[in-house]
Design a protein around this motif. Structure first.
Motif, PDB file in Angstrom:
ATOM      1  N   SER A   1     -20.855  -5.375 118.699  1.00 65.43           N
ATOM      2  CA  SER A   1     -21.572  -5.113 117.562  1.00 65.43           C
ATOM      3  C   SER A   1     -20.971  -5.198 116.354  1.00 65.43           C
ATOM      4  N   ASP A   2     -19.943  -5.168 116.246  1.00 69.50           N
ATOM      5  CA  ASP A   2     -19.140  -5.313 114.855  1.00 69.50           C
ATOM      6  C   ASP A   2     -18.336  -6.550 114.790  1.00 69.50           C
ATOM      7  N   ALA A   3     -18.884  -7.646 115.503  1.00 60.16           N
ATOM      8  CA  ALA A   3     -18.026  -8.746 115.578  1.00 60.16           C
ATOM      9  C   ALA A   3     -17.947  -9.404 114.225  1.00 60.16           C
ATOM     10  N   LEU A   4     -16.704 -10.233 113.783  1.00 64.93           N
ATOM     11  CA  LEU A   4     -16.689 -11.202 112.729  1.00 64.93           C
ATOM     12  C   LEU A   4     -16.971 -12.527 113.346  1.00 64.93           C
ATOM     13  N   PHE A   5     -17.391 -13.244 112.589  1.00 61.55           N
ATOM     14  CA  PHE A   5     -17.916 -14.384 113.084  1.00 61.55           C
ATOM     15  C   PHE A   5     -17.768 -15.556 112.097  1.00 61.55           C
ATOM     16  N   GLN A   6     -17.134 -16.549 112.301  1.00 61.40           N
ATOM     17  CA  GLN A   6     -16.654 -17.791 111.220  1.00 61.40           C
ATOM     18  C   GLN A   6     -17.029 -18.975 112.035  1.00 61.40           C
ATOM     19  N   GLY A   7     -18.339 -19.495 111.852  1.00 60.31           N
ATOM     20  CA  GLY A   7     -18.772 -20.896 112.349  1.00 60.31           C
ATOM     21  C   GLY A   7     -18.696 -22.110 111.339  1.00 60.31           C
ATOM     22  N   PHE A   8     -19.483 -22.951 111.482  1.00 58.68           N
ATOM     23  CA  PHE A   8     -19.385 -23.928 110.581  1.00 58.68           C
ATOM     24  C   PHE A   8     -19.839 -23.766 109.067  1.00 58.68           C
ATOM     25  N   GLY A   9     -20.585 -22.522 108.852  1.00 55.17           N
ATOM     26  CA  GLY A   9     -21.112 -22.117 107.555  1.00 55.17           C
ATOM     27  C   GLY A   9     -19.883 -21.625 106.589  1.00 55.17           C
ATOM     28  N   PRO A  10     -19.842 -21.507 105.243  1.00 49.44           N
ATOM     29  CA  PRO A  10     -18.906 -21.268 104.570  1.00 49.44           C
ATOM     30  C   PRO A  10     -18.472 -19.647 104.497  1.00 49.44           C
ATOM     31  N   GLN A  11     -19.446 -18.977 104.963  1.00 51.68           N
ATOM     32  CA  GLN A  11     -19.240 -17.448 105.130  1.00 51.68           C
ATOM     33  C   GLN A  11     -18.779 -16.882 106.369  1.00 51.68           C
ATOM     34  N   VAL A  12     -17.801 -15.781 106.377  1.00 52.42           N
ATOM     35  CA  VAL A  12     -17.836 -14.919 107.509  1.00 52.42           C
ATOM     36  C   VAL A  12     -18.897 -14.043 107.571  1.00 52.42           C
ATOM     37  N   VAL A  13     -19.395 -13.788 108.739  1.00 49.73           N
ATOM     38  CA  VAL A  13     -20.738 -12.708 108.918  1.00 49.73           C
ATOM     39  C   VAL A  13     -20.375 -11.838 109.908  1.00 49.73           C
ATOM     40  N   ALA A  14     -20.878 -10.718 109.902  1.00 47.90           N
ATOM     41  CA  ALA A  14     -20.432  -9.593 110.682  1.00 47.90           C
ATOM     42  C   ALA A  14     -21.678  -9.036 111.413  1.00 47.90           C
ATOM     43  N   GLY A  15     -21.343  -8.720 112.727  1.00 51.60           N
ATOM     44  CA  GLY A  15     -22.418  -8.089 113.487  1.00 51.60           C
ATOM     45  C   GLY A  15     -23.093  -8.855 114.618  1.00 51.60           C
ATOM     46  N   ARG A  16     -23.599  -8.488 115.380  1.00 52.90           N
ATOM     47  CA  ARG A  16     -24.363  -9.251 116.656  1.00 52.90           C
ATOM     48  C   ARG A  16     -25.679  -9.686 116.016  1.00 52.90           C
ATOM     49  N   ASP A  17     -26.512  -9.147 115.128  1.00 44.82           N
ATOM     50  CA  ASP A  17     -27.523  -9.435 114.482  1.00 44.82           C
ATOM     51  C   ASP A  17     -27.168 -10.880 113.863  1.00 44.82           C
ATOM     52  N   ALA A  18     -26.143 -11.005 112.914  1.00 43.86           N
ATOM     53  CA  ALA A  18     -25.732 -12.136 112.229  1.00 43.86           C
ATOM     54  C   ALA A  18     -25.408 -13.462 112.986  1.00 43.86           C
ATOM     55  N   VAL A  19     -24.735 -12.883 114.263  1.00 43.11           N
ATOM     56  CA  VAL A  19     -24.446 -13.945 115.237  1.00 43.11           C
ATOM     57  C   VAL A  19     -25.648 -14.502 115.620  1.00 43.11           C
ATOM     58  N   ARG A  20     -26.632 -13.536 116.103  1.00 45.77           N
ATOM     59  CA  ARG A  20     -28.012 -14.018 116.795  1.00 45.77           C
ATOM     60  C   ARG A  20     -28.555 -15.071 115.803  1.00 45.77           C
ATOM     61  N   ALA A  21     -28.870 -14.586 114.441  1.00 49.39           N
ATOM     62  CA  ALA A  21     -29.382 -15.528 113.304  1.00 49.39           C
ATOM     63  C   ALA A  21     -28.577 -16.845 113.249  1.00 49.39           C
ATOM     64  N   TYR A  22     -27.210 -16.912 113.377  1.00 51.17           N
ATOM     65  CA  TYR A  22     -26.455 -18.153 113.314  1.00 51.17           C
ATOM     66  C   TYR A  22     -27.088 -18.997 114.547  1.00 51.17           C
ATOM     67  N   TYR A  23     -27.207 -18.525 115.527  1.00 46.99           N
ATOM     68  CA  TYR A  23     -27.341 -19.385 116.830  1.00 46.99           C
ATOM     69  C   TYR A  23     -28.856 -19.763 116.772  1.00 46.99           C
ATOM     70  N   GLU A  24     -29.794 -18.931 116.146  1.00 48.70           N
ATOM     71  CA  GLU A  24     -31.168 -19.530 116.064  1.00 48.70           C
ATOM     72  C   GLU A  24     -31.357 -20.316 115.132  1.00 48.70           C
ATOM     73  N   ALA A  25     -30.454 -20.795 114.393  1.00 50.36           N
ATOM     74  CA  ALA A  25     -30.655 -21.937 113.474  1.00 50.36           C
ATOM     75  C   ALA A  25     -29.878 -23.314 114.052  1.00 50.36           C
ATOM     76  N   VAL A  26     -29.442 -23.155 115.129  1.00 45.33           N
ATOM     77  CA  VAL A  26     -28.515 -24.465 115.668  1.00 45.33           C
ATOM     78  C   VAL A  26     -29.688 -25.117 116.591  1.00 45.33           C
ATOM     79  N   PRO A  27     -29.749 -26.357 116.482  1.00 48.09           N
ATOM     80  CA  PRO A  27     -30.880 -27.107 117.059  1.00 48.09           C
ATOM     81  C   PRO A  27     -30.899 -27.040 118.773  1.00 48.09           C
ATOM     82  N   ASP A  28     -31.854 -26.976 119.510  1.00 44.68           N
ATOM     83  CA  ASP A  28     -32.038 -26.755 120.814  1.00 44.68           C
ATOM     84  C   ASP A  28     -31.305 -27.381 121.437  1.00 44.68           C
TER      85      ASP A  28
END
Length: 121
Positions: A30-57
């Motif tokens: 629930s408190d995960a730190l996530f650095q994907g392709f974007g320029p910012q580190v995001v935190a939390g499961r909801d931010a991770v979900r939003a990141y993956y929702e934006a990835v093409p199917d």
């Protein structure tokens, strides 16, 4: 004891390839730190979900685990090479590092970081 890094990446790949964003988000603490392709580190499961929702199917991932470790029974991690692809020929190779934490019911990703592999540096 199974290898937590391989276990979590097998589950991650299945969810990623199937574009199952809720299943992917559930792999993270629930408190995960996530650095994907974007320029910012995001935190939390909801931010991770939003990141993956934006990835093409239609994107898929090829995963090669390079190194794993465990520290006691609660912490694990390692490194992998991942190549993301789509059917149109787009491709992106990354180095992935994970820190995992054992929770009551499963291993979860506490820290996720990708670094794009470039031909020149």
């Amino acid at each position: 004891m199974t290898d937590p890094m391989r276990e979590i990446l097998d589950r991650w790949k299945d969810a990623f390839d199937g574009h199952q964003v809720d299943a992917m988000a559930d792999l993270f603490t629930s408190d995960a730190l996530f650095q994907g392709f974007g320029p910012q580190v995001v935190a939390g499961r909801d931010a991770v979900r939003a990141y993956y929702e934006a990835v093409p199917d239609d994107r898929t991932a090829e995963v090669t685990v390079l190194s794993t470790y465990t520290i006691g029974e609660q912490v694990a991690g390692g490194f992998a090479d991942v190549t993301f692809r789509d059917p149109k020929g787009w491709e992106a190779a990354v180095h992935l590092s994970l820190t995992l934490r054992r929770e009551v019911d499963a291993w979860r990703i506490r820290q996720y970081h990708v670094s794009r592999v470039m031909a020149e540096h």
